[in-house]
Design a protein around this motif. Structure first.
Motif, short mmCIF file in Angstrom:
data_model
loop_
_atom_site.label_atom_id
_atom_site.label_comp_id
_atom_site.label_asym_id
_atom_site.label_seq_id
_atom_site.Cartn_x
_atom_site.Cartn_y
_atom_site.Cartn_z
N SER A 69 0.90 -1.25 -0.01
CA SER A 69 -0.08 -0.02 -0.15
C SER A 69 0.87 1.17 -0.03
CB SER A 69 -0.80 -0.02 1.30
OG SER A 69 -0.09 0.16 2.41
N VAL A 98 -3.70 4.48 3.18
CA VAL A 98 -4.63 3.81 3.64
C VAL A 98 -5.49 4.74 4.35
CG1 VAL A 98 -3.91 1.53 3.49
CG2 VAL A 98 -3.97 2.75 5.61
N ALA A 147 -7.98 2.76 -0.02
CA ALA A 147 -6.55 2.62 0.00
C ALA A 147 -5.77 2.74 -1.45
CB ALA A 147 -6.22 1.28 0.52
N LEU A 160 -2.84 1.38 -3.76
CA LEU A 160 -2.02 -0.16 -3.64
C LEU A 160 -1.20 0.07 -4.95
CD1 LEU A 160 -5.08 -2.39 -3.17
CD2 LEU A 160 -3.51 -1.43 -1.36
N MET A 198 -4.78 -8.06 3.28
CA MET A 198 -3.71 -7.15 3.51
C MET A 198 -3.07 -7.85 4.80
SD MET A 198 -5.28 -3.39 3.48
CE MET A 198 -3.70 -2.40 2.98
#
Length: 99
Positions: free
Chosen positions: A46, A49, A54, A56, A77
């Protein structure tokens, strides 16, 4: 898992200061992930977040395209205290990032 989510939630403040503002603050954290979109599988870390989403990062040229927008996905995650599985929807796919 609920304890993990509770601890994450305490790190973010609710935010609604006006038009164009994010609803939740974003934290720049590097968390390893695996994302499944149909038969596609992406891995990476990531970039940031928040309670509402989020960003990524995946390897450049991993086959991301704007056509992923709106598709349902499963996000795993890998947190320090265990793995968390989330059912998500892709809102943006770019060259090396998925939101």
């Amino acid at each position: 898992m609920i304890k993990i989510l509770g601890n994450i939630g305490r790190r973010f403040r609710y935010r609604d200061d006006g038009p164009g503002r994010r609803k939740y603050e974003r934290a720049q954290v590097r968390i390893p992930f695996s994302l499944r979109i149909g038969k596609l599988n992406f891995v990476g870390n990531s970039a940031d977040v928040a309670l509402g989403g989020a960003l990524l990062q995946v390897e450049e040229g991993a086959g991301l395209s704007p056509q992923l927008t709106g598709r349902k996905a499963t996000l795993d995650m890998m947190l320090p205290d265990g793995e968390i599985k989330l059912h998500t929807e892709i809102v943006r796919g770019e060259w090396s990032a998925i939101a």
